[in-house]
Design a protein around this motif. Structure first.
Motif, PDB file in Angstrom:
ATOM      1  N   PRO A   1      31.479  46.617  28.709  1.00 19.69           N
ATOM      2  CA  PRO A   1      30.409  47.545  28.314  1.00 19.69           C
ATOM      3  C   PRO A   1      29.064  46.819  28.205  1.00 19.69           C
ATOM      4  O   PRO A   1      29.021  45.624  27.854  1.00 19.69           O
ATOM      5  N   PRO A   2      27.951  47.514  28.477  1.00 22.18           N
ATOM      6  CA  PRO A   2      26.630  46.866  28.484  1.00 22.18           C
ATOM      7  C   PRO A   2      26.299  46.113  27.206  1.00 22.18           C
ATOM      8  O   PRO A   2      25.637  45.081  27.249  1.00 22.18           O
ATOM      9  N   HIS A   3      26.755  46.614  26.070  1.00 19.01           N
ATOM     10  CA  HIS A   3      26.403  45.960  24.808  1.00 19.01           C
ATOM     11  C   HIS A   3      27.601  45.250  24.169  1.00 19.01           C
ATOM     12  O   HIS A   3      27.601  44.975  22.964  1.00 19.01           O
ATOM     13  N   ALA A   4      28.617  44.940  24.974  1.00 17.38           N
ATOM     14  CA  ALA A   4      29.724  44.133  24.462  1.00 17.38           C
ATOM     15  C   ALA A   4      29.183  42.784  24.000  1.00 17.38           C
ATOM     16  O   ALA A   4      28.324  42.189  24.653  1.00 17.38           O
ATOM     17  N   MET A   5      29.686  42.304  22.891  1.00 17.07           N
ATOM     18  CA  MET A   5      29.152  41.087  22.292  1.00 17.07           C
ATOM     19  C   MET A   5      30.000  39.875  22.653  1.00 17.07           C
ATOM     20  O   MET A   5      31.233  39.944  22.692  1.00 17.07           O
ATOM     21  N   ALA A   6      29.329  38.766  22.905  1.00 19.68           N
ATOM     22  CA  ALA A   6      30.034  37.494  23.039  1.00 19.68           C
ATOM     23  C   ALA A   6      30.626  37.127  21.681  1.00 19.68           C
ATOM     24  O   ALA A   6      30.111  37.511  20.627  1.00 19.68           O
ATOM     25  N   GLN A   7      31.713  36.364  21.691  1.00 19.82           N
ATOM     26  CA  GLN A   7      32.356  35.975  20.444  1.00 19.82           C
ATOM     27  C   GLN A   7      31.403  35.172  19.569  1.00 19.82           C
ATOM     28  O   GLN A   7      30.688  34.287  20.043  1.00 19.82           O
ATOM     29  N   GLU A   8      31.398  35.496  18.276  1.00 21.17           N
ATOM     30  CA  GLU A   8      30.629  34.720  17.315  1.00 21.17           C
ATOM     31  C   GLU A   8      31.587  34.033  16.351  1.00 21.17           C
ATOM     32  O   GLU A   8      32.701  34.501  16.111  1.00 21.17           O
ATOM     33  N   PHE A   9      31.142  32.909  15.801  1.00 21.75           N
ATOM     34  CA  PHE A   9      31.996  32.047  15.006  1.00 21.75           C
ATOM     35  C   PHE A   9      31.413  31.868  13.609  1.00 21.75           C
ATOM     36  O   PHE A   9      30.359  32.417  13.268  1.00 21.75           O
ATOM     37  N   GLY A  10      32.117  31.096  12.775  1.00 20.83           N
ATOM     38  CA  GLY A  10      31.653  30.803  11.427  1.00 20.83           C
ATOM     39  C   GLY A  10      31.116  29.390  11.305  1.00 20.83           C
ATOM     40  O   GLY A  10      31.245  28.561  12.210  1.00 20.83           O
ATOM     41  N   GLU A  11      30.525  29.097  10.159  1.00 17.78           N
ATOM     42  CA  GLU A  11      29.929  27.781   9.915  1.00 17.78           C
ATOM     43  C   GLU A  11      30.959  26.658  10.096  1.00 17.78           C
ATOM     44  O   GLU A  11      30.626  25.572  10.577  1.00 17.78           O
ATOM     45  N   ALA A  12      32.198  26.931   9.738  1.00 14.81           N
ATOM     46  CA  ALA A  12      33.230  25.896   9.835  1.00 14.81           C
ATOM     47  C   ALA A  12      33.550  25.524  11.275  1.00 14.81           C
ATOM     48  O   ALA A  12      34.163  24.475  11.523  1.00 14.81           O
ATOM     49  N   ASP A  13      33.144  26.366  12.221  1.00 11.90           N
ATOM     50  CA  ASP A  13      33.453  26.118  13.629  1.00 11.90           C
ATOM     51  C   ASP A  13      32.378  25.308  14.349  1.00 11.90           C
ATOM     52  O   ASP A  13      32.559  24.949  15.522  1.00 11.90           O
ATOM     53  N   LEU A  14      31.263  25.024  13.684  1.00 11.44           N
ATOM     54  CA  LEU A  14      30.157  24.330  14.351  1.00 11.44           C
ATOM     55  C   LEU A  14      30.597  22.976  14.896  1.00 11.44           C
ATOM     56  O   LEU A  14      31.311  22.219  14.233  1.00 11.44           O
ATOM     57  N   SER A  15      30.154  22.668  16.101  1.00  8.83           N
ATOM     58  CA  SER A  15      30.434  21.361  16.677  1.00  8.83           C
ATOM     59  C   SER A  15      29.656  20.285  15.914  1.00  8.83           C
ATOM     60  O   SER A  15      28.509  20.518  15.508  1.00  8.83           O
TER      61      SER A  15
END
Length: 258
Positions: A56-70
């Motif tokens: 869908p046009p406004h499907a969102m890319a996956q977002e993560f939490g602070e604990a996942d930051l590289s």
């Protein structure tokens, strides 16, 4: 930076892999053949149509939490532009830097970093996927691109946003990086002009003072060191006509949806 032959090999390996093919012998000869480039171009078009039909046009890319930051968000490509004007702006903390928004617009813009920081912002933690095979998760803060474009009032026939950058790709005085996306991606809520990474001012190595984040596409679409956004109806008049530095010079796909 990879040679043109290495870049073609990398591109072909990805394209053939998508077709389930494991044989890549003779890929350099194929990549230089006009008929084969036409086949790849046709395949890209079909891939883009299929991707847009399924997502869908406004499907969102996956977002993560602070604990996942590289622990470290690596720099790729240019890490400090060899450009005298850019170096002067950087030395002054980009206080004199301006983003130009022009082309087919009713209201051309000149926006300072302070102007952009004063606008409504969006923060998102997303994964950056590079065509070279690595990925990293970072926290980006910036202005939704759609908000800036609304201020410029694009003309009805506009189809693409072209991003002109400060980093000369082949040494001082050479052509600078450029990329483009269509208006569907330009107005996607996760497409932002980022001025901060992990709650700090965007480092030079990662594209200061401003970079594009277009989260549903591969990393080479995320142009760094932005200084101008040009709205156009066609990509034909932009350098080689394929919409970006890697697309024009090395056969990368223009649409890099993930």
């Amino acid at each position: 930076m990879k040679t043109a032959k290495a870049q073609r090999r990398l591109f072909l390996r990805g394209a053939l892999g998508a077709l389930g093919t494991v044989v890549i012998s003779g890929c350099d000869r194929l990549s230089e053949a006009g008929w084969f480039q036409h086949v790849l171009s046709t395949g890209e078009g079909l891939s883009r149509v299929a991707h847009r039909a399924l997502v869908p046009p406004h499907a969102m890319a996956q977002e993560f939490g602070e604990a996942d930051l590289s622990p470290h968000f690596r720099s790729n490509g240019t890490s400090n532009p060899e450009d005298a004007q850019y170096q002067t702006l950087a030395a002054n903390g980009f206080k004199d830097w301006k983003l130009t928004v022009d082309g087919l617009v009713e209201h051309p813009l000149q926006l300072s970093l302070a102007d952009l920081r004063a606008m409504p912002k969006r923060t998102q933690i997303t994964r950056h996927d590079c065509v070279e095979g690595w990925s990293a998760i970072g926290k980006w803060t910036g202005v939704p691109l759609g908000r800036v474009l609304e201020m410029a009032r694009p003309r009805p026939n506009v189809r693409y946003a072209v991003f002109h950058c400060a980093d000369p790709m082949d040494g001082p005085g050479s052509a600078a990086y450029y990329e483009s996306i269509d208006m569907e991606d330009a107005f996607h809520p996760q497409t932002i002009l980022a001025y901060a990474l992990n709650d700090q001012a965007l480092p030079v190595a990662n594209g200061a003072p401003l970079r594009l984040r277009v989260e549903r596409q591969l990393g080479y679409k995320h142009a760094k060191y932005l200084n101008r956004i040009e709205l156009v109806v066609s990509l034909d008049g932009i350098r080689g006509g394929k919409g970006g530095y890697w697309e024009d010079g090395y056969g990368y796909q223009w649409y890099a949806g993930i």
